[in-house]
Enzyme design. Structure first.
Site, PDB file in Angstrom:
ATOM      1  N   THR A  15       0.877  -0.890   0.090  1.00  0.00           N
ATOM      2  CA  THR A  15       0.008  -0.103  -0.008  1.00  0.00           C
ATOM      3  C   THR A  15       1.017   1.165  -0.062  1.00  0.00           C
ATOM      4  O   THR A  15       2.014   1.424   0.425  1.00  0.00           O
ATOM      5  CB  THR A  15      -0.946   0.046   1.324  1.00  0.00           C
ATOM      6  OG1 THR A  15      -0.175  -0.021   2.432  1.00  0.00           O
ATOM      7  CG2 THR A  15      -1.876  -1.291   1.161  1.00  0.00           C
ATOM      8  N   ALA A  17       1.864   2.905  -2.585  1.00  0.00           N
ATOM      9  CA  ALA A  17       2.957   2.539  -3.548  1.00  0.00           C
ATOM     10  C   ALA A  17       3.207   3.452  -4.697  1.00  0.00           C
ATOM     11  O   ALA A  17       3.874   3.573  -5.648  1.00  0.00           O
ATOM     12  CB  ALA A  17       2.686   1.273  -4.180  1.00  0.00           C
ATOM     13  N   SER A  18       2.421   4.515  -4.670  1.00  0.00           N
ATOM     14  CA  SER A  18       2.589   5.615  -5.883  1.00  0.00           C
ATOM     15  C   SER A  18       3.595   6.502  -5.723  1.00  0.00           C
ATOM     16  O   SER A  18       4.207   7.168  -6.793  1.00  0.00           O
ATOM     17  CB  SER A  18       1.246   6.437  -6.056  1.00  0.00           C
ATOM     18  OG  SER A  18       1.136   7.397  -4.493  1.00  0.00           O
ATOM     19  N   GLY A  22       7.081   3.512  -0.789  1.00  0.00           N
ATOM     20  CA  GLY A  22       6.122   2.432  -1.180  1.00  0.00           C
ATOM     21  C   GLY A  22       6.735   1.966  -2.774  1.00  0.00           C
ATOM     22  O   GLY A  22       6.852   1.022  -3.026  1.00  0.00           O
ATOM     23  N   TYR A 158       0.699  12.194  14.455  1.00  0.00           N
ATOM     24  CA  TYR A 158       1.493  11.171  13.455  1.00  0.00           C
ATOM     25  C   TYR A 158       2.240  10.164  14.373  1.00  0.00           C
ATOM     26  O   TYR A 158       2.196   9.090  14.314  1.00  0.00           O
ATOM     27  CB  TYR A 158       2.374  11.919  12.743  1.00  0.00           C
ATOM     28  CG  TYR A 158       3.262  11.055  11.705  1.00  0.00           C
ATOM     29  CD1 TYR A 158       2.880  10.580  10.633  1.00  0.00           C
ATOM     30  CD2 TYR A 158       4.332  10.906  12.308  1.00  0.00           C
ATOM     31  CE1 TYR A 158       3.645   9.749   9.861  1.00  0.00           C
ATOM     32  CE2 TYR A 158       5.439   9.852  11.574  1.00  0.00           C
ATOM     33  CZ  TYR A 158       4.956   9.447  10.241  1.00  0.00           C
ATOM     34  OH  TYR A 158       5.890   8.552   9.725  1.00  0.00           O
TER      35      TYR A 158
END
Length: 315
Positions: A15, A17-18, A22, A158
C-alpha cells in the site's frame, strides 16, 4: 549462475505505492522477481508504475484504493487473490501527517491522520491475517516510524498513530503465538528515521515554514529494510543507523531524547523558507510527488546561507 533472491515469485501487496518508500520498494521487489500488487489512491500513477515494472521484465498489478475505506481494502485483497491466488507478504506502508503545533492543526486533519495511519493499517492487517490463516502462511510488515519509539514535537498525532502501530504489531505476534500459528504467520514492524520522499510535500503543514528535518535518510535505507523484512521480519526493526541510535537513546534517556529531538526539529524549521498553511494531499490526492526521492535535501541546501569567502575582510 546468479542466486535467486528469496522474494522471487512471492506475491507481495504494497500500500502507499504511488511514491516514496512504497514506490521504491515495489520497484526493488519486482526487480528481485516478486509479483507485486501496488495500491494507492492515484490510479493513473499506479498504471505508470506497473508499466515501468513490466518494461523491466517484472510482474505487477495496480489497484486504486484508499486504505481508510473498508470496502477498498477488501477490493485490494480480492484483486490480489483473483490474479495470483495467494498473498505471501502484505506491506502496510501507510502514513500521512499534519505538521505544526497540535492546537493550530484543524481537528479534521488530525482525524484524517488517524483514519489512514491507524484505521487503515488495522484494516490491512485484518484482511491480510485472515488470508494468511486460511492459506496457512504469510508475513505482515507494518511500517511504523522512529516516532513509534520517540514522540516528536510538531507531529503529535502522527507520532501517536505510529506508536500504536508498534503496539498493534507486538500484540498480534502474541496472539499468533497463543493460536499456535507464530511459526507460519509472522508480523514485523520497520521503523524508519525521517526520509527524503514526497511525504513532506504531501503532508498538511501549519508551521509557517517549508517542512524539513535534520539528516534525512535516503529512501534506499528503508527500501532495503522492507525487502529484508519480507523474508526475515523483526518485531521492531529500526531502519538505518540514525533510527537505531534514536531508539537506543530513547530507551536509555527518554526525557532527554524527547527534548533534544524537539529542539532539533524546531531549529530546522527556524532555517526553513516561509510557507503558507496547507492541507497537502491528506484529504484528496494531487498530481505532484510521484517519485521515490522527494528532493527535500536539495531544497534544504538551497535554504542554507552561503559560506562567506574566507578571503573577504568581513568573513
Amino acid at each position: 549462475m546468479t542466486e535467486r533472491h528469496p522474494v522471487a515469485e512471492q506475491v507481495i501487496v504494497i500500500t502507499g505505492a504511488s511514491s516514496g518508500i512504497g514506490r521504491g520498494t515495489a520497484l526493488r521487489l519486482a526487480e528481485l522477481g516478486a509479483q507485486v500488487v501496488v495500491a494507492a489512491r492515484r490510479g493513473e500513477v499506479l498504471d505508470g508504475l506497473v508499466g515501468e515494472i513490466a518494461a523491466a521484465g517484472g510482474t505487477a498489478l495496480a489497484v486504486p484504493m484508499d486504505v481508510s475505506r473498508p470496502d477498498d481494502v477488501l477490493l485490494l485483497r480480492d484483486a490480489a487473490l483473483d490474479r495470483f491466488e495467494r498473498i505471501d507478504v502484505w506491506i502496510n506502508n501507510v502514513g500521512i501527517g499534519a505538521l505544526g503545533y497540535f492546537w493550530d492543526i484543524p481537528v479534521e486533519d488530525h482525524l484524517r491522520t488517524v483514519d489512514v495511519n491507524l484505521s487503515g493499517l488495522i484494516l490491512g492487517a485484518h484482511a491480510a491475517l485472515r488470508v494468511f490463516r486460511e492459506q496457512g502462511h504469510g508475513t505482515l510488515v507494518n511500517v511504523g516510524s522512529v516516532d513509534s519509539e520517540v514522540p516528536l514535537a510538531y507531529q503529535a498525532v502522527y507520532a501517536a498513530t505510529k506508536a500504536a502501530v508498534l503496539s498493534l504489531s507486538r500484540s498480534l505476534n502474541e496472539e499468533l503465538r497463543l493460536a499456535g500459528e507464530a511459526e507460519r504467520i509472522r508480523v514485523g514492524t520497520v521503523l524508519p528515521w525521517a526520509v527524503d520522499t514526497p511525504w513532506w510535500m504531501h503532508a498538511a503543514n501549519y508551521t509557517g515554514k517549508a517542512p524539513r528535518m535534520a539528516a534525512l535518510d535516503d529512501p534506499s535505507v528503508v527500501v532495503d529494510a522492507l525487502v529484508a523484512a519480507c523474508t526475515h521480519p523483526k518485531e521492531q526493526q529500526a531502519a538505518g543507523m540514525k533510527a537505531r541510535a534514536a531508539t537506543i537513546s530513547h530507551q536509555l534517556m527518554p526525557d532527554v531524547t524527547e527534548r533534544v529531538s524537539a529542539k532539533i526539529i524546531d531549529g530546522e524549521l527556524s532555517r526553513a523558507s516561509a510557507s503558507g498553511p496547507t492541507t497537502g494531499t491528506i484529504h484528496a490526492p494531487g498530481p505532484a510527488g510521484i517519485t521515490v526521492d522527494g528532493g527535500v535535501r536539495e531544497r534544504m541546501r538551497s535554504e542554507e546561507p552561503a559560506d562567506p569567502d574566507p578571503r573577504s575582510p568581513t568573513a
